[in-house]
Design a protein around this motif. Sequence first.
Motif, PDB file in Angstrom:
ATOM      1  N   ALA A 183       0.814  -1.222   0.000  1.00 61.99           N
ATOM      2  CA  ALA A 183       0.000   0.000   0.000  1.00 61.99           C
ATOM      3  C   ALA A 183       0.846   1.270   0.000  1.00 61.99           C
ATOM      4  O   ALA A 183       0.322   2.358  -0.240  1.00 61.99           O
ATOM      5  N   THR A 243      -2.206   5.653   2.870  1.00 57.87           N
ATOM      6  CA  THR A 243      -1.635   4.301   2.794  1.00 57.87           C
ATOM      7  C   THR A 243      -2.144   3.384   3.910  1.00 57.87           C
ATOM      8  O   THR A 243      -2.288   2.184   3.690  1.00 57.87           O
ATOM      9  N   GLY A 252      -5.169   3.587   5.112  1.00 52.88           N
ATOM     10  CA  GLY A 252      -6.493   3.228   4.583  1.00 52.88           C
ATOM     11  C   GLY A 252      -6.390   2.211   3.463  1.00 52.88           C
ATOM     12  O   GLY A 252      -7.151   1.237   3.405  1.00 52.88           O
ATOM     13  N   ARG A 253      -5.429   2.412   2.585  1.00 46.38           N
ATOM     14  CA  ARG A 253      -5.272   1.483   1.454  1.00 46.38           C
ATOM     15  C   ARG A 253      -4.816   0.098   1.923  1.00 46.38           C
ATOM     16  O   ARG A 253      -5.245  -0.920   1.382  1.00 46.38           O
ATOM     17  N   ALA A 284      -9.505   4.229   0.312  1.00 46.99           N
ATOM     18  CA  ALA A 284      -8.711   4.515   1.517  1.00 46.99           C
ATOM     19  C   ALA A 284      -9.522   5.474   2.384  1.00 46.99           C
ATOM     20  O   ALA A 284      -9.966   6.510   1.881  1.00 46.99           O
TER      21      ALA A 284
END
Lengths: 363, 57
Positions: free
Chosen positions: A80, A146, A148-149, A178
């Motif tokens: 991510a 990132t 969130g991803r 995200a």
Amino acid sequence: MTVSGPAAKTFRLDGTYAAINRLYQERGWTDGLPIVPPTEDDVREFLRFTDRDRRDVVAVLPPRQGEATVERIAVNAVMAGCKPEYLPVVITAIEALADPAFNLDSVQATTHPVAPLMIVNGSIARELGIQAGYNAFGQGFRANMTIGRAVRLLLMNVGGGLPGTGDRATQGSPAKIAYCVAENEAENPWEPLHVEHGFPADVSTVTVMGCEGPHNIQDHYSYTGLGILKIIAGAMGQAGSNNLLAFGYPLLSLGPEHAATIARDGYTKGQVKEFIFEQARFPLSRLGEEYRRLHVERRRAVDSPDTLLPIVRSPDDISVIVVGGAGKHSCWQPTFGDQTAPARRPIARKDGTPIRSITELRH
Amino acid sequence: MGTREFEQLARLESRNRGLAELPLALIPHPLGGIREEEVLKKADLAVDVVVAAVTKS
């Protein structure tokens, strides 16, 4: 007792960055965006930020019932684009998502555009640079994007939440890419979310909520708390949300300027919730006939032109946070009705002892 | 019980929970947003598919 899962499979791939990404795309191992190749060295560096064994199972993720081991979480965090020190936040988020109250089974598979929003509270949010101010729900901040991803990649790669099969979202939402934010505690006139729920102020937590994307609430004209609250209630008492259909636990994300005006006029956070409970209602008579009958016949609404339908069963079912920079905007996040409830975990060592700084875990 | 549109998800879920042979009673999509006469038609159909599902050897 901690369960031990399988070791992550490794494979050797000689090729360019583009070739590696082509492979990940072909195998369906990404969210559509290019990934950072999860090399053994990078994963090892991430694992320096946890005291757990790499094969510890943090959660079992539906619908695949995939075991989210610490190692697999690290792999997806590398992919991510996370920094190694973000790993404890991602682990804590995955732990919280496995709370039965959150109901990840339904959140993963539903046609509703629900996404797990992660709200990070406490000093670790500031230490990692998780944005709480301007554009916090938007682009521009590596930690927000990132973390969130990484959670989304785990829900896809380990949980099997793949569009059209394990994830049946009719339209989906950008929030499903995200969705991570920190609360703006510095400009919160009330107690922050985690303190409200019994955590000491110096403990950091991750709260997960099954939310739609943010629905903006603009009010540049009211200069009283009452005026702003009326606009907010008008926005939240809308037709079409799952909360009007089936209650649940919606979120109000107040911009700091709106929050300051409301607090200046003497409202406590509890009174804000009371106001929304009473005023964020939609007239039964304005619903379409079929929907009106649903509420009368199956939800026991009084069939009267005066009936106003609430979006929650109780004021306490509403969460209120403060997020954002300057400006006269707030937003609210409808949730997946009563199919999901917020879940919260402290960012902690394996034995459950909360940490005050990410550096405490580094080894 | 569900609609055919969601058969793949139902089979994925049942298999991953160790119930690969779980009988599924499937009827045409959709269940929501349909008129009462269509609901009755689907209910009639559902009786047959439920009987077939639970009596499958």
